[in-house]
Design a protein around this motif. Structure first.
Motif, PDB file in Angstrom:
ATOM      1  N   ALA A 159       8.085 -28.017   3.068  1.00 49.64           N
ATOM      2  CA  ALA A 159       8.031 -29.421   2.188  1.00 49.64           C
ATOM      3  C   ALA A 159       6.241 -29.289   2.544  1.00 49.64           C
ATOM      4  O   ALA A 159       6.037 -29.652   1.598  1.00 49.64           O
ATOM      5  N   ALA A 160       6.101 -29.880   3.506  1.00 48.90           N
ATOM      6  CA  ALA A 160       4.814 -29.983   3.778  1.00 48.90           C
ATOM      7  C   ALA A 160       4.113 -28.658   3.095  1.00 48.90           C
ATOM      8  O   ALA A 160       2.189 -29.451   2.089  1.00 48.90           O
ATOM      9  N   MET A 161       4.049 -27.543   3.057  1.00 52.05           N
ATOM     10  CA  MET A 161       2.572 -26.938   2.282  1.00 52.05           C
ATOM     11  C   MET A 161       3.115 -27.083   0.859  1.00 52.05           C
ATOM     12  O   MET A 161       1.930 -26.991  -0.083  1.00 52.05           O
ATOM     13  N   LYS A 162       3.831 -27.240   0.382  1.00 49.94           N
ATOM     14  CA  LYS A 162       4.405 -27.782  -0.766  1.00 49.94           C
ATOM     15  C   LYS A 162       3.470 -29.036  -2.142  1.00 49.94           C
ATOM     16  O   LYS A 162       2.904 -29.004  -2.826  1.00 49.94           O
ATOM     17  N   ALA A 163       3.889 -29.882  -0.193  1.00 56.22           N
ATOM     18  CA  ALA A 163       3.587 -31.178  -1.103  1.00 56.22           C
ATOM     19  C   ALA A 163       1.495 -31.266  -1.139  1.00 56.22           C
ATOM     20  O   ALA A 163       0.882 -31.963  -1.587  1.00 56.22           O
ATOM     21  N   THR A 164       0.745 -29.865  -0.329  1.00 54.48           N
ATOM     22  CA  THR A 164       0.122 -29.972  -0.018  1.00 54.48           C
ATOM     23  C   THR A 164      -0.765 -29.105  -0.810  1.00 54.48           C
ATOM     24  O   THR A 164      -2.163 -29.935  -1.914  1.00 54.48           O
ATOM     25  N   VAL A 165      -0.277 -28.800  -2.078  1.00 60.96           N
ATOM     26  CA  VAL A 165      -0.368 -28.037  -3.224  1.00 60.96           C
ATOM     27  C   VAL A 165      -0.322 -28.943  -4.223  1.00 60.96           C
ATOM     28  O   VAL A 165      -0.955 -29.557  -4.865  1.00 60.96           O
ATOM     29  N   VAL A 166       0.694 -29.881  -4.207  1.00 63.28           N
ATOM     30  CA  VAL A 166       0.360 -30.669  -5.779  1.00 63.28           C
ATOM     31  C   VAL A 166       0.070 -31.351  -4.835  1.00 63.28           C
ATOM     32  O   VAL A 166      -0.962 -32.070  -5.833  1.00 63.28           O
ATOM     33  N   SER A 167      -1.018 -31.926  -4.221  1.00 60.32           N
ATOM     34  CA  SER A 167      -1.578 -32.794  -4.125  1.00 60.32           C
ATOM     35  C   SER A 167      -3.078 -32.555  -4.485  1.00 60.32           C
ATOM     36  O   SER A 167      -3.523 -33.680  -4.949  1.00 60.32           O
ATOM     37  N   ALA A 168      -3.303 -31.251  -4.019  1.00 60.73           N
ATOM     38  CA  ALA A 168      -4.559 -30.609  -3.964  1.00 60.73           C
ATOM     39  C   ALA A 168      -4.576 -30.480  -6.109  1.00 60.73           C
ATOM     40  O   ALA A 168      -5.752 -30.709  -6.351  1.00 60.73           O
ATOM     41  N   VAL A 169      -3.418 -30.000  -6.222  1.00 59.98           N
ATOM     42  CA  VAL A 169      -3.737 -29.758  -7.891  1.00 59.98           C
ATOM     43  C   VAL A 169      -3.929 -31.092  -8.733  1.00 59.98           C
ATOM     44  O   VAL A 169      -4.421 -31.636  -9.817  1.00 59.98           O
ATOM     45  N   ALA A 170      -2.985 -31.966  -8.352  1.00 60.40           N
ATOM     46  CA  ALA A 170      -3.084 -33.915  -8.626  1.00 60.40           C
ATOM     47  C   ALA A 170      -4.168 -34.108  -8.638  1.00 60.40           C
ATOM     48  O   ALA A 170      -5.063 -34.722  -9.727  1.00 60.40           O
ATOM     49  N   PHE A 171      -5.249 -34.884  -7.875  1.00 59.98           N
ATOM     50  CA  PHE A 171      -6.563 -34.906  -6.814  1.00 59.98           C
ATOM     51  C   PHE A 171      -7.318 -34.106  -8.047  1.00 59.98           C
ATOM     52  O   PHE A 171      -8.476 -34.135  -8.200  1.00 59.98           O
ATOM     53  N   GLY A 172      -7.192 -32.659  -8.352  1.00 62.86           N
ATOM     54  CA  GLY A 172      -8.004 -32.121  -9.154  1.00 62.86           C
ATOM     55  C   GLY A 172      -7.693 -32.849 -10.885  1.00 62.86           C
ATOM     56  O   GLY A 172      -8.727 -32.623 -11.483  1.00 62.86           O
ATOM     57  N   PHE A 173      -6.598 -32.802 -11.385  1.00 63.77           N
ATOM     58  CA  PHE A 173      -6.349 -33.140 -12.525  1.00 63.77           C
ATOM     59  C   PHE A 173      -6.816 -34.208 -12.770  1.00 63.77           C
ATOM     60  O   PHE A 173      -7.500 -34.873 -13.561  1.00 63.77           O
ATOM     61  N   ALA A 174      -6.928 -35.545 -11.169  1.00 67.61           N
ATOM     62  CA  ALA A 174      -7.425 -36.398 -11.709  1.00 67.61           C
ATOM     63  C   ALA A 174      -8.978 -36.826 -11.670  1.00 67.61           C
ATOM     64  O   ALA A 174      -9.105 -37.383 -12.489  1.00 67.61           O
ATOM     65  N   GLY A 175      -9.637 -36.195 -10.914  1.00 70.60           N
ATOM     66  CA  GLY A 175     -10.892 -36.190 -10.609  1.00 70.60           C
ATOM     67  C   GLY A 175     -11.668 -35.530 -11.835  1.00 70.60           C
ATOM     68  O   GLY A 175     -12.379 -36.181 -12.178  1.00 70.60           O
ATOM     69  N   LEU A 176     -11.122 -34.319 -12.933  1.00 73.03           N
ATOM     70  CA  LEU A 176     -11.941 -33.808 -13.809  1.00 73.03           C
ATOM     71  C   LEU A 176     -10.987 -35.478 -14.836  1.00 73.03           C
ATOM     72  O   LEU A 176     -12.159 -35.654 -15.877  1.00 73.03           O
ATOM     73  N   GLY A 177      -9.862 -35.844 -15.171  1.00 73.82           N
ATOM     74  CA  GLY A 177     -10.240 -36.881 -16.003  1.00 73.82           C
ATOM     75  C   GLY A 177     -10.329 -37.897 -15.741  1.00 73.82           C
ATOM     76  O   GLY A 177     -11.214 -38.089 -16.739  1.00 73.82           O
ATOM     77  N   ALA A 178     -11.242 -38.230 -14.658  1.00 73.63           N
ATOM     78  CA  ALA A 178     -12.083 -39.071 -14.504  1.00 73.63           C
ATOM     79  C   ALA A 178     -13.248 -39.402 -15.263  1.00 73.63           C
ATOM     80  O   ALA A 178     -13.963 -39.656 -15.762  1.00 73.63           O
ATOM     81  N   ALA A 179     -13.642 -37.523 -14.856  1.00 70.10           N
ATOM     82  CA  ALA A 179     -14.418 -37.624 -14.996  1.00 70.10           C
ATOM     83  C   ALA A 179     -14.766 -37.604 -17.164  1.00 70.10           C
ATOM     84  O   ALA A 179     -15.956 -38.130 -17.043  1.00 70.10           O
ATOM     85  N   PHE A 180     -14.034 -37.199 -17.358  1.00 72.78           N
ATOM     86  CA  PHE A 180     -13.867 -37.193 -18.788  1.00 72.78           C
ATOM     87  C   PHE A 180     -13.964 -38.079 -19.050  1.00 72.78           C
ATOM     88  O   PHE A 180     -14.961 -38.552 -20.356  1.00 72.78           O
ATOM     89  N   ILE A 181     -13.659 -39.133 -19.001  1.00 64.37           N
ATOM     90  CA  ILE A 181     -13.287 -40.606 -19.422  1.00 64.37           C
ATOM     91  C   ILE A 181     -14.611 -41.647 -19.562  1.00 64.37           C
ATOM     92  O   ILE A 181     -15.103 -42.590 -19.900  1.00 64.37           O
ATOM     93  N   TYR A 182     -15.115 -40.980 -18.392  1.00 60.92           N
ATOM     94  CA  TYR A 182     -16.967 -41.513 -17.589  1.00 60.92           C
ATOM     95  C   TYR A 182     -17.434 -41.181 -18.710  1.00 60.92           C
ATOM     96  O   TYR A 182     -18.331 -41.630 -19.126  1.00 60.92           O
ATOM     97  N   GLY A 183     -17.549 -39.734 -19.230  1.00 60.79           N
ATOM     98  CA  GLY A 183     -18.279 -39.248 -20.108  1.00 60.79           C
ATOM     99  C   GLY A 183     -17.690 -39.829 -21.395  1.00 60.79           C
ATOM    100  O   GLY A 183     -19.038 -39.889 -22.190  1.00 60.79           O
ATOM    101  N   GLY A 184     -16.787 -39.782 -21.443  1.00 60.54           N
ATOM    102  CA  GLY A 184     -15.704 -40.154 -23.048  1.00 60.54           C
ATOM    103  C   GLY A 184     -16.621 -41.411 -23.274  1.00 60.54           C
ATOM    104  O   GLY A 184     -16.781 -41.882 -24.771  1.00 60.54           O
ATOM    105  N   THR A 185     -16.576 -42.861 -22.057  1.00 57.51           N
ATOM    106  CA  THR A 185     -17.066 -44.220 -22.315  1.00 57.51           C
ATOM    107  C   THR A 185     -18.335 -44.094 -22.511  1.00 57.51           C
ATOM    108  O   THR A 185     -18.367 -45.403 -21.879  1.00 57.51           O
ATOM    109  N   GLU A 186     -19.603 -43.737 -22.034  1.00 57.89           N
ATOM    110  CA  GLU A 186     -20.635 -43.677 -21.364  1.00 57.89           C
ATOM    111  C   GLU A 186     -20.597 -44.071 -19.880  1.00 57.89           C
ATOM    112  O   GLU A 186     -21.216 -45.421 -20.385  1.00 57.89           O
TER     113      GLU A 186
END
Length: 487
Positions: A157-184
């Motif tokens: 459970a701890a290992m998979k929670a770490t993986v899920v959190s890492a992947v989710a943070f990657g998605f969120a960070g990349l998404g925020a960067a796209f929004i930041y760039g797309g909205t000037e």
């Protein structure tokens, strides 16, 4: 009161101060784990009272506390629910005799810190604040899930929670960067909404929005991001599972609602333009069906409950889709669904944790045979919580399910999704009925020792079970209050 730094966030600071006090007491003093847990529960209760007082003084307005935060009725009501759920989690046993005293001593402080991060996530009004708050809460949940790592399922459970959190943070960070760039270079939700209203939705920003929604899907366990969710709830200690399906889920869904309503569900941005409702429709349909069917196939009680939680998450997403289409009763449906799910699953995992607290058992359905004969009150709590989790009439679960289904059927475009929801509801009743048949209509196959439980554990089960019954019969009062959960 706009612009006053940190005003209106007293409840968050109470949680943080309580966490630091508990951690200091655990490290420097010889205070027993029970007293530390009680101190943590009192801090959570004080935070709930503070949020209620702030909500009463807020009336219908809202004020910003700066640093990308917003304080309104929805965030305050969500914080009240999170604080009460935190107090209930702290009053429940960890559910594993393999845990050392060191873990028990530091557990309350960790729960309080994680809950404070969840509160900040519902107050977030910018992508930067959202990323920091959600990632902090996810890291806290990883630690809470890993306290049972002395057992094989706990390590997984701890290992998979770490993986899920890492992947989710990657998605969120990349998404925020796209929004930041797309909205000037915009991060604030209101500014993003104004930009969309004036210039139309930017394709790059839309991709970023999809990525952020995908990050929420990973953290919440929505299909097709659900692969690790059953293992997380199964391997984590029951108290950590309680926290995950109550405070964690409710706050993250409210945070998602705020992200959508102030950005991608703003009145100037129609659903047909952004395609966000279509994405959520698929997530909702798949989560409802796969969650319900998966629960039918399970023999392990906790995994069955985990799949039911996935199905109920699909109902919550269906309510959000109905809200985007301005369906009647959609606001009530969203709030009622979030509140009902939190209470039902919190009581269910509390009852299972209570059952296995002194037995080191993770029961299968056959293990519950005849439980009503040896422990009738606990059997009643388990039966009622599973019926509520499945959405059975005259339970709090049905109070959250019916407005959602009604709102979906009222919109012609959502008719296929509503039919999927109805079919999933009928399928999801079968696992709950299996539990009841095993406990009440079969001979006992296992002897469950009598628990030496604390007063707090008994209070959680008694108050939780009474809430399931009362809220299932008297729906009007709490449905009106649940509407306030919607930003």
């Amino acid at each position: 009161m706009s612009g006053v730094p940190f005003s209106g966030l007293t409840h968050v600071w109470i949680m943080i101060a309580g966490a630091l006090l508990v951690i200091a007491a655990a490290s420097l003093c010889r205070i027993g784990p029970a007293w530390l847990t009680t101190l943590g529960a009192l801090a959570a209760a004080c935070a709930a009272v503070s949020a209620v007082q702030t909500s009463a003084g807020l009336a219908r307005g809202q004020f910003s506390s700066g640093a990308g935060m917003i304080v309104d009725q929805a965030s305050l009501v969500a914080c009240v629910c999170a604080a009460l759920a935190t107090a209930a989690v702290l009053a429940s046993p960890l559910g594993s005799k393999a845990l050392g005293k060191g873990v028990e001593r530091h557990w309350p402080g960790l729960v309080l810190l994680t809950s404070a991060a969840l509160m900040l996530s519902v107050h977030a009004a910018s992508l930067a604040a959202l990323l920091v708050a959600t990632e902090s809460a996810s890291l806290g949940l990883i630690a809470l899930s890993g306290v049972g790592r002395s057992q094989p399922r706990g390590s997984e459970a701890a290992m998979k929670a770490t993986v899920v959190s890492a992947v989710a943070f990657g998605f969120a960070g990349l998404g925020a960067a796209f929004i930041y760039g797309g909205t000037e270079a915009l991060l604030n939700y209101d500014a993003i909404s104004v930009s969309f209203a004036n210039q139309g939705p930017n394709p790059v920003a839309m991709i970023g929005g999809f990525l952020v929604i995908g990050a929420f899907g990973f953290r919440l366990g929505a299909v097709p991001f659900h692969m690790a969710a059953p293992d997380l709830l199964d391997g984590a200690p029951p108290a950590a599972a309680m926290f995950s399906v109550s405070a964690f889920r409710l706050c993250f869904l409210v945070a998602l609602l705020r992200f959508l309503s102030l950005g991608f569900f703003a009145p100037a941005v129609g659903g047909d333009v952004t395609g966000v409702p279509l994405l959520l429709t698929w997530l909702a349909a798949l989560s409802m069906l796969i969650g319900a069917v998966g629960a039918v196939r399970q023999e392990h009680v906790k995994r069955m409950l985990a799949y039911l939680s996935i199905a109920q998450l699909g109902f919550a997403l269906m309510a959000i889709v109905a809200l985007s289409q301005k369906a009647p009763t959609a606001v009530t449906g969203v709030g009622a669904c979030l509140l009902a799910q939190s209470v039902a699953f919190l009581v269910a995992f509390a009852a299972l944790g209570h059952l296995g607290a002194t037995n080191e058992g993770h029961p299968f359905i056959d293990d519950l045979s005849g439980l009503s004969q040896s422990r009738p009150l606990l059997a009643f709590a388990i039966a009622l919580s599973f019926l509520s989790a499945a959405g059975m009439p005259f339970t709090i679960g049905f109070g959250g399910f019916f407005p959602v289904l009604l709102s979906a059927f009222s919109v012609p475009l959502l008719l296929p999704l509503a039919i999927v929801g109805l079919v999933s509801f009928l399928i999801g009743l079968y696992p709950a009925l299996r539990i009841i048949v095993a406990m009440y209509f079969r001979e006992s196959t296992r002897t469950w020792a009598t628990d030496e439980h604390s007063a707090g554990t008994s209070a959680v089960l008694v108050v939780g079970t009474m809430t399931l019954v009362v809220f299932g019969v008297l729906t009007s009062p709490w449905l009106g209050w649940a509407r306030l959960l919607v930003p």
